[in-house]
Scaffold this motif. Sequence first.
Motif, short mmCIF file in Angstrom:
data_model
loop_
_atom_site.label_atom_id
_atom_site.label_comp_id
_atom_site.label_asym_id
_atom_site.label_seq_id
_atom_site.Cartn_x
_atom_site.Cartn_y
_atom_site.Cartn_z
N ILE A 95 0.83 -1.20 0.00
CA ILE A 95 0.00 0.00 0.00
C ILE A 95 0.87 1.25 0.00
O ILE A 95 0.59 2.20 -0.74
CB ILE A 95 -0.98 -0.02 1.20
N GLU A 96 1.91 1.26 0.80
CA GLU A 96 2.81 2.42 0.82
C GLU A 96 3.43 2.66 -0.55
O GLU A 96 3.51 3.81 -1.00
CB GLU A 96 3.91 2.21 1.86
N ARG A 97 3.86 1.57 -1.21
CA ARG A 97 4.45 1.71 -2.55
C ARG A 97 3.42 2.22 -3.54
O ARG A 97 3.71 3.09 -4.38
CB ARG A 97 5.03 0.38 -3.03
N GLU A 135 0.76 4.02 -2.92
CA GLU A 135 0.47 5.44 -2.64
C GLU A 135 1.52 6.33 -3.29
O GLU A 135 1.19 7.39 -3.84
CB GLU A 135 0.41 5.68 -1.13
N LYS A 136 2.77 5.92 -3.24
CA LYS A 136 3.85 6.70 -3.86
C LYS A 136 3.70 6.71 -5.39
O LYS A 136 3.93 7.74 -6.04
CB LYS A 136 5.21 6.16 -3.45
N VAL A 141 0.85 6.40 -7.04
CA VAL A 141 -0.30 7.26 -7.34
C VAL A 141 0.12 8.72 -7.27
O VAL A 141 -0.23 9.52 -8.15
CB VAL A 141 -1.48 6.96 -6.37
N GLU A 142 0.87 9.06 -6.23
CA GLU A 142 1.33 10.44 -6.08
C GLU A 142 2.17 10.88 -7.28
O GLU A 142 1.96 11.96 -7.84
CB GLU A 142 2.13 10.56 -4.79
N GLU A 160 0.00 11.12 -10.56
CA GLU A 160 -0.87 12.28 -10.71
C GLU A 160 -0.18 13.41 -11.48
O GLU A 160 -0.83 14.19 -12.17
CB GLU A 160 -1.38 12.75 -9.35
N LYS A 215 -5.73 3.79 -8.18
CA LYS A 215 -6.47 4.30 -7.04
C LYS A 215 -7.53 3.31 -6.58
O LYS A 215 -7.76 3.13 -5.38
CB LYS A 215 -7.12 5.64 -7.39
N LEU A 245 -5.76 0.55 -4.79
CA LEU A 245 -5.31 1.05 -3.49
C LEU A 245 -6.46 1.07 -2.48
O LEU A 245 -6.31 0.65 -1.33
CB LEU A 245 -4.71 2.45 -3.65
N LYS A 246 -7.61 1.52 -2.92
CA LYS A 246 -8.79 1.55 -2.06
C LYS A 246 -9.18 0.15 -1.60
O LYS A 246 -9.45 -0.09 -0.42
CB LYS A 246 -9.95 2.20 -2.82
N LYS A 278 -6.65 -1.24 0.91
CA LYS A 278 -6.83 -0.67 2.24
C LYS A 278 -7.99 -1.35 2.97
O LYS A 278 -7.93 -1.56 4.19
CB LYS A 278 -7.06 0.84 2.16
#
Length: 124
Positions: free
Chosen positions: A61-63, A65-66, A68-69, A72, A89, A92-93, A96
């Motif tokens: 999840i941490e990877r 999120e990075k 996705v960031e 964007e 995304k 990722l949802k 989680k």
Amino acid sequence: MATPPSEYAMSRTPHFQELRMASGSDNLQGCFHLLFTQQYAEIDGLINVLCEKRDDLFKKIERMEKLVEEGEGLCAFHDSGNVGLEFMKETLKTDKKVLAALTGLLDMACEGRREKRRHVSRFE
């Protein structure tokens, strides 16, 4: 020492007879101790596996999120970028939600382990 079970008891309690044979004892205390010790060990093993899976998913999840960031800023300039970013995304949802469920299951398993520990200690 307790007297050996009668033929009637053996025919009416096949599961307890199996437990008695496994524990090597006609004493119910020994039978229960074996049963709860085995259950404790099984739950402890489950907790170890769940912790490992939870930790791996957390890192994933941490990877994500990075990614996705970063995505964007990058994906807006590519034709399939927005679709890929939306899928990331979405993933990722879902991950989680799985992490939350896994954490809840882990909490329940820890509660079960405490219960089994209490059961084991009662028959020690």
